[in-house]
Design a protein around this motif. Structure first.
Motif, mmCIF file in Angstrom:
data_model
loop_
_atom_site.group_PDB
_atom_site.id
_atom_site.type_symbol
_atom_site.label_atom_id
_atom_site.label_comp_id
_atom_site.label_asym_id
_atom_site.label_seq_id
_atom_site.Cartn_x
_atom_site.Cartn_y
_atom_site.Cartn_z
ATOM 1 N N ASN A 103 11.454 -10.054 12.244
ATOM 2 C CA ASN A 103 10.463 -9.278 12.805
ATOM 3 C C ASN A 103 9.803 -8.400 11.773
ATOM 4 O O ASN A 103 9.284 -7.355 12.316
ATOM 5 N N ILE A 104 9.166 -8.824 10.667
ATOM 6 C CA ILE A 104 8.201 -8.337 9.934
ATOM 7 C C ILE A 104 6.816 -8.514 10.221
ATOM 8 O O ILE A 104 6.383 -9.463 10.808
ATOM 9 N N GLN A 105 5.981 -7.306 10.510
ATOM 10 C CA GLN A 105 4.592 -7.437 10.637
ATOM 11 C C GLN A 105 3.969 -8.125 9.629
ATOM 12 O O GLN A 105 4.287 -8.097 8.540
ATOM 13 N N CYS A 106 3.021 -8.806 9.863
ATOM 14 C CA CYS A 106 2.160 -9.751 8.930
ATOM 15 C C CYS A 106 1.556 -8.755 7.983
ATOM 16 O O CYS A 106 0.499 -7.636 8.646
ATOM 17 N N ASP A 107 1.845 -8.662 6.937
ATOM 18 C CA ASP A 107 1.044 -7.925 5.758
ATOM 19 C C ASP A 107 1.282 -8.323 4.506
ATOM 20 O O ASP A 107 2.071 -9.337 4.312
ATOM 21 N N THR A 108 0.992 -7.527 3.527
ATOM 22 C CA THR A 108 1.292 -7.890 2.029
ATOM 23 C C THR A 108 2.199 -6.747 1.807
ATOM 24 O O THR A 108 2.195 -5.478 1.864
ATOM 25 N N SER B 119 0.700 -1.163 0.023
ATOM 26 C CA SER B 119 -0.110 -0.003 -0.051
ATOM 27 C C SER B 119 0.758 1.114 -0.131
ATOM 28 O O SER B 119 0.526 2.359 -0.204
ATOM 29 N N ASN B 120 1.954 1.050 0.110
ATOM 30 C CA ASN B 120 2.981 2.209 0.270
ATOM 31 C C ASN B 120 3.302 2.749 -1.021
ATOM 32 O O ASN B 120 3.755 1.634 -1.935
ATOM 33 N N SER B 121 3.837 3.893 -1.653
ATOM 34 C CA SER B 121 4.173 4.238 -2.961
ATOM 35 C C SER B 121 5.518 4.511 -2.883
ATOM 36 O O SER B 121 6.384 4.634 -3.890
ATOM 37 N N GLU B 122 6.240 4.452 -1.785
ATOM 38 C CA GLU B 122 7.701 4.312 -1.618
ATOM 39 C C GLU B 122 8.539 3.257 -0.999
ATOM 40 O O GLU B 122 7.979 2.606 -0.522
ATOM 41 N N TRP B 123 9.731 3.343 -1.429
ATOM 42 C CA TRP B 123 10.506 2.008 -1.064
ATOM 43 C C TRP B 123 11.255 1.983 0.333
ATOM 44 O O TRP B 123 11.265 1.004 0.974
ATOM 45 N N THR C 299 17.137 -4.887 -11.862
ATOM 46 C CA THR C 299 16.150 -4.791 -10.657
ATOM 47 C C THR C 299 15.373 -5.845 -11.029
ATOM 48 O O THR C 299 14.709 -6.109 -12.136
ATOM 49 N N CYS C 300 14.948 -6.528 -9.967
ATOM 50 C CA CYS C 300 13.648 -7.726 -9.797
ATOM 51 C C CYS C 300 12.898 -7.147 -8.560
ATOM 52 O O CYS C 300 13.310 -6.686 -7.677
ATOM 53 N N ILE C 301 11.610 -6.961 -9.010
ATOM 54 C CA ILE C 301 10.304 -6.620 -8.184
ATOM 55 C C ILE C 301 9.500 -7.706 -8.014
ATOM 56 O O ILE C 301 8.868 -8.268 -8.999
ATOM 57 N N ILE C 302 9.219 -8.094 -6.588
ATOM 58 C CA ILE C 302 8.340 -9.156 -6.454
ATOM 59 C C ILE C 302 7.182 -8.452 -5.859
ATOM 60 O O ILE C 302 7.337 -8.037 -4.685
ATOM 61 N N PRO C 303 5.855 -8.202 -6.308
ATOM 62 C CA PRO C 303 4.821 -7.488 -5.783
ATOM 63 C C PRO C 303 3.874 -8.263 -5.169
ATOM 64 O O PRO C 303 3.973 -9.653 -5.364
ATOM 65 N N LYS C 304 3.535 -7.689 -4.093
ATOM 66 C CA LYS C 304 2.056 -8.437 -3.508
ATOM 67 C C LYS C 304 2.550 -9.697 -2.782
ATOM 68 O O LYS C 304 1.749 -10.823 -2.970
ATOM 69 N N VAL C 305 3.690 -9.627 -1.904
ATOM 70 C CA VAL C 305 4.048 -10.935 -1.218
ATOM 71 C C VAL C 305 3.452 -10.693 0.297
ATOM 72 O O VAL C 305 3.517 -9.992 0.899
ATOM 73 N N LYS C 306 2.441 -11.950 0.629
ATOM 74 C CA LYS C 306 2.173 -12.069 1.695
ATOM 75 C C LYS C 306 3.076 -12.543 2.831
ATOM 76 O O LYS C 306 3.498 -13.835 2.755
#
Length: 111
Positions: free
Chosen positions: A67-72, A43-47, A84-91
Motif C-alpha cells: 500500500n505504498i502511494q505512487c511516488d519517488t 523529497s523528505n529530509s528525514e527517514w 548501510t545501503c541507500i537506493i535513491p530516487k526509486v519510482k
C-alpha cells in the motif's frame, strides 16, 4: 552521503498494481541479515520509522511493504554489521521486486 545500489539489484518492475496499492518486495539472497529498512519520499529530509519494526529480514527470506502511494522514494537498508545501503530516487508506482544477492549488497555498501 547516500550510497547507490548496483543496477543488478532491480530484477523486476511489473506494472501490476493500481495507484495507491504498490508493493515493494525484497528477497534477501545475501549472506547478511537485514535489520532495518527505511522508506521515505525522496523529497523528505528525514527517514522516518524502520519498516521492519522488530522483525529481521534473514538471509533467504522475503519481505513485503504494501500500500505504498505512487511516488519517488529513497530506500535505506542496514545489515547486522551496521553496513548501510541507500537506493535513491526509486519510482514506486508498480509492484517492485528486488533480489539482494552478495554482489549487489557488497557493491552498494562499498560506494
Amino acid at each position: 552521503m547516500k550510497k547507490y545500489l548496483l543496477a543488478a539489484l532491480l530484477l523486476a518492475l511489473a506494472p501490476a498494481a493500481p495507484v495507491g496499492a504498490t508493493e515493494l518486495k525484497i528477497t534477501n539472497n545475501s549472506m547478511w541479515d537485514i535489520y532495518y529498512v527505511y522508506v521515505s519520499r525522496s523529497s523528505n529530509s528525514e527517514w522516518g520509522n524502520d519498516q521492519l519494526d522488530d522483525k529481521v529480514l534473514d538471509a533467504g527470506e522475503t519481505w513485503r511493504l504494501t500500500n505504498i502511494q505512487c511516488d519517488t522514494y529513497d530506500v535505506k537498508l542496514v545489515d547486522e554489521d551496521d553496513d548501510t545501503c541507500i537506493i535513491p530516487k526509486v519510482k514506486l508506482c508498480w509492484n517492485t521486486h528486488w533480489e539482494l544477492d552478495n554482489d549487489a549488497w557488497l557493491g552498494c555498501v562499498a560506494e
